[in-house]
Scaffold this motif. Sequence first.
Motif, short mmCIF file in Angstrom:
data_model
loop_
_atom_site.label_atom_id
_atom_site.label_comp_id
_atom_site.label_asym_id
_atom_site.label_seq_id
_atom_site.Cartn_x
_atom_site.Cartn_y
_atom_site.Cartn_z
N THR A 122 0.83 -1.21 0.00
CA THR A 122 0.00 0.00 0.00
C THR A 122 0.86 1.26 0.00
O THR A 122 0.60 2.21 -0.74
CB THR A 122 -0.93 0.01 1.23
N SER A 132 -6.06 6.69 -2.72
CA SER A 132 -6.25 5.81 -1.57
C SER A 132 -6.87 4.48 -1.96
O SER A 132 -6.41 3.41 -1.54
CB SER A 132 -7.12 6.51 -0.52
N VAL A 136 -5.03 0.83 -1.67
CA VAL A 136 -5.55 -0.28 -0.88
C VAL A 136 -5.65 -1.54 -1.74
O VAL A 136 -5.27 -2.64 -1.33
CB VAL A 136 -6.93 0.08 -0.29
N SER A 177 -6.24 -0.55 4.47
CA SER A 177 -7.10 0.61 4.74
C SER A 177 -6.55 1.43 5.89
O SER A 177 -6.59 2.68 5.87
CB SER A 177 -8.52 0.15 5.04
#
Length: 228
Positions: A122, A132, A136, A177
């Motif tokens: 990530t 983002s 993820v 996340s």
Amino acid sequence: MTFPVETVRVTSQLFPPHVQQALDLIGIFVFALSGGLLAVRKNMDIFGIAVLAEATALGGGVMRDLVIGATPVVAFTNLGYFVTPLVAATVVFFLHPEVERINRSVQTLDAMGLGLFCVTGTVKAHDYGLGSVAAVALGMLTAAGGGVIRDVLAQEMPSLLRWDREIYAVPALVGSSMVVVLIAAGHLTTATATASALTAFVLRVLALKYGWRAPRAWHRNGSRTSEE
């Protein structure tokens, strides 16, 4: 291999280079063991064992690097990354009954690799300019992609997609996340990155212990599908 300045800066904040290298090699070795064991179960020869070991250990990272344009991919520029799966394949070739007997321990170590790679994957995706959501997704791909390639090569439904297997992608999703939230908040440090990896690891271990599985489809009337 060259990286953008921001990539080098952020990665160096997470783990010292020698620690990162050691953790990567441990994770790669354990992933490779699982690939080699499946090859043995499928009655493959030594070449097949080596191919599945390499694919399982490096496949996720290779796909991530190709997507983000980090070429040549690190799996082929770092000799240790490429040789480690071959060492694991050799261990499996000669000692597969013993490795099978400690399979539970191998699964636990595999969970550690899952936690590590979902975090580093990530971070690397984010450092190469992805948003983002994409970061993820690539974190999950880094952690679980090799297992999918392994199963496809062995002509099996990927365990990632089977309802009768303990959750694997979900812990990686949670860990990845957490990383993007920490990046957005400006709080990604070695400690918080480690906490994210440990969260994914603990979730996977608990899933193995308690048989946690993702839900299957439900009928409109609310009753669960009866097909097993």
